[in-house]
Design a protein around this motif. Structure first.
Motif, PDB file in Angstrom:
ATOM      1  N   UNK A 132       1.168  -1.021   0.089  1.00  0.00           N
ATOM      2  CA  UNK A 132       0.003  -0.228   0.238  1.00  0.00           C
ATOM      3  C   UNK A 132       1.140   1.741   0.164  1.00  0.00           C
ATOM      4  N   UNK A 133       2.619   1.456   0.688  1.00  0.00           N
ATOM      5  CA  UNK A 133       3.201   2.571   1.242  1.00  0.00           C
ATOM      6  C   UNK A 133       3.963   2.359  -0.998  1.00  0.00           C
ATOM      7  N   UNK A 134       3.963   1.044  -1.182  1.00  0.00           N
ATOM      8  CA  UNK A 134       5.193   1.259  -2.661  1.00  0.00           C
ATOM      9  C   UNK A 134       3.600   2.189  -3.935  1.00  0.00           C
ATOM     10  N   UNK A 135       2.195   1.998  -3.588  1.00  0.00           N
ATOM     11  CA  UNK A 135       1.693   2.301  -4.586  1.00  0.00           C
ATOM     12  C   UNK A 135       0.871   3.294  -4.237  1.00  0.00           C
ATOM     13  N   UNK A 136       1.045   4.216  -3.265  1.00  0.00           N
ATOM     14  CA  UNK A 136       0.553   5.808  -2.978  1.00  0.00           C
ATOM     15  C   UNK A 136       1.603   6.392  -3.161  1.00  0.00           C
ATOM     16  N   UNK A 137       3.403   5.874  -2.856  1.00  0.00           N
ATOM     17  CA  UNK A 137       4.995   6.872  -3.750  1.00  0.00           C
ATOM     18  C   UNK A 137       4.838   7.008  -4.746  1.00  0.00           C
ATOM     19  N   UNK A 138       4.669   5.287  -5.681  1.00  0.00           N
ATOM     20  CA  UNK A 138       4.515   5.248  -6.970  1.00  0.00           C
ATOM     21  C   UNK A 138       3.349   6.549  -7.512  1.00  0.00           C
ATOM     22  N   UNK A 139       2.363   7.088  -6.759  1.00  0.00           N
ATOM     23  CA  UNK A 139       1.375   7.739  -7.296  1.00  0.00           C
ATOM     24  C   UNK A 139       1.683   8.856  -7.293  1.00  0.00           C
ATOM     25  N   UNK A 140       2.723   9.440  -6.033  1.00  0.00           N
ATOM     26  CA  UNK A 140       3.345  10.866  -6.037  1.00  0.00           C
ATOM     27  C   UNK A 140       3.827  11.178  -6.783  1.00  0.00           C
ATOM     28  N   UNK A 141       4.797  10.310  -7.310  1.00  0.00           N
ATOM     29  CA  UNK A 141       6.041  10.239  -7.931  1.00  0.00           C
ATOM     30  C   UNK A 141       5.406  10.727  -9.731  1.00  0.00           C
ATOM     31  N   UNK A 142       4.601  10.552  -9.830  1.00  0.00           N
ATOM     32  CA  UNK A 142       3.597  10.058 -11.737  1.00  0.00           C
ATOM     33  C   UNK A 142       2.633  11.875 -11.027  1.00  0.00           C
ATOM     34  N   UNK A 143       2.591  11.847 -10.118  1.00  0.00           N
ATOM     35  CA  UNK A 143       1.850  13.195 -10.055  1.00  0.00           C
ATOM     36  C   UNK A 143       3.446  14.368 -10.566  1.00  0.00           C
ATOM     37  N   UNK A 144       4.620  13.699  -9.384  1.00  0.00           N
ATOM     38  CA  UNK A 144       5.491  15.171  -9.377  1.00  0.00           C
ATOM     39  C   UNK A 144       6.527  15.364 -10.829  1.00  0.00           C
ATOM     40  N   UNK A 145       5.904  14.538 -11.442  1.00  0.00           N
ATOM     41  CA  UNK A 145       6.723  13.967 -12.731  1.00  0.00           C
ATOM     42  C   UNK A 145       5.650  14.548 -13.851  1.00  0.00           C
ATOM     43  N   UNK A 146       4.300  15.198 -14.063  1.00  0.00           N
ATOM     44  CA  UNK A 146       3.218  15.367 -14.209  1.00  0.00           C
ATOM     45  C   UNK A 146       3.689  16.706 -14.314  1.00  0.00           C
TER      46      UNK A 146
END
Length: 401
Positions: A132-146
């Motif tokens: 669950x933590x991995x999914x949250x940081x993946x989303x955050x990383x993609x939001x930052x890239x966008x």
């Protein structure tokens, strides 16, 4: 943080605004054991809403059909949850794949259901690190890239519902998503000290049905064909195939009945762990030979069900370049990134088998996974999200590894 450019600094700054911890706690509060279809449905809906903020098309995909062998020797279908699939800018020149899983190993009736903060600041909870933590940081990383804008980058995200049991209903989806990708990142947890998993062995799981003939154990035992004895012989024969690069684990025999009846049915469950592709061939040959010999010598019918569902994942040159990039990014962030071989398996095995370089432990720093002591270090959320965001940006800007 030497070596980091202005765009990368903007991406890191954006991560500071992300509700990664809140998302992690919310998602870990949902029991999503692989067989808990109601919990998986809730989890899938929450993930679709969260990942739906990214551009592109986000959908929930029905699982492929999967079967299992029951304790009474029947082959029956297994239900699985839906898988999340997001596609962003599919015609961009640089394409990447990001994968994770929403299922955990804790069923709906497991006693481990609560989240708590430990005295040293670690967070203990079911699926909190895996993943669950991995999914949250993946989303955050993609939001930052966008947020910083990288129009030449396209990507797919696959979050499946059955990774913990082998990804049988999602393997084809992952393979399709891997096509044409320059690199992939998967969000299994890193070790507590941040070490990544490097090379991985493979795995194969088999259920072998042995059908004998029942008879009275006292009056006419020789008329029977003892399936338990035959399955035990099969287990011993397979265990002798064990070698330095091939682990063999006969794990369970189902079947049997009253003491006064020669058992007519047994099911042997066995796991193989091949270190390389050549060991898969060796294991398959041993399995075929043992099944034929037991069938012949015990006068029983032997039916083999199963497959080698996770190919070994060696560190080939492409993977070494990707690991090297992650290490360089880590150094620029003040992180010492190392990796080592592991006997565990995950979707990274299947992605690598598609010819795509992958680092499959880009998730949080955590530990004691698959136990009631599972934990994550909360400060690793932003740390690892930054590692992902900068890795993604550098691949996008370079266009290759």
């Amino acid at each position: 943080m030497s070596g980091i450019n202005a765009i990368e600094r903007d991406a890191i700054a954006h991560l500071g605004e992300s509700p990664m911890l809140e998302r992690t706690l919310d998602w870990a509060g949902v029991n999503s054991g692989t067989a808990n279809l109601a919990g998986l449905a809730t989890m899938a809906d929450r993930l679709a809403e969260a990942f739906g903020v990214l551009p592109g098309g986000c959908r929930l995909v029905e699982p492929d059909p999967v079967e299992r062998v029951t304790v009474d020797g029947r082959v029956e279908p297994i239900g699985h949850g839906r898988h999340l699939h997001l596609t962003v800018r599919p015609h961009a020149p640089v394409q990447m794949l990001f994968t994770g899983h929403m299922d955990t190993v804790y069923p709906a009736d497991h006693p481990f259901q609560q989240i708590r903060t430990l005295d040293d600041g670690r967070i203990n909870g079911p699926g909190i690190a895996d993943m669950k933590g991995g999914l949250a940081l993946l989303l955050a990383a993609l939001e930052a890239v966008e947020a910083v804008g990288v129009p030449r980058l396209g990507y797919e995200v696959v979050i499946n519902s059955d990774e913990e049991t082998g990804s049988f209903s999602s393997a084809a989806l992952v393979a399709r998503a891997a096509e044409g990708k320059v690199a992939a990142l998967t969000y299994e947890p890193a070790l507590p000290d941040g070490t990544l998993a490097g090379a991985r062995g493979g795995t194969g799981n088999f259920s072998i049905v042995v059908r004998g003939r029942s008879a009275h154990a006292g009056r006419n035992p020789d008329d029977g064909r003892n399936a338990i004895v035959a399955a035990s012989d099969l287990a011993l024969r397979l265990s002798r195939a064990k070698a330095a690069e091939l682990a063999v684990n006969p794990a369970r025999i189902d079947g049997g009945g009253p003491n006064n009846v020669v058992p007519e049915l047994a099911i042997l469950r066995v796991n193989f762990r091949p270190a390389g592709a050549e060991q898969i061939a060796r294991a398959q040959a041993a399995l075929d030979a043992a099944a034929a010999a037991v069938a012949r010598e015990h006068d029983v019918l032997v039916e083999v069900h199963g497959s080698f569902n996770r190919p070994p994942k060696p560190l080939d040159p492409g993977a070494e370049r990707l690991f090297g990039l992650v290490r360089t990014v880590g150094a620029d962030l003040g992180l010492d990134i190392a990796w080592k071989a592991t006997g565990g398996v995950c979707d990274g095995n299947n992605i690598a088998a598609c010819g795509v370089p992958v680092v499959d432990t880009m998730g949080v720093r955590g530990g004691a996974i698959h136990s009631s002591d599972e934990f994550l270090f909360p400060d690793s959320l932003i740390e690892r999200a930054a590692l992902s965001a900068l890795t993604i940006l550098r691949i996008a800007n370079k266009g290759s590894l």
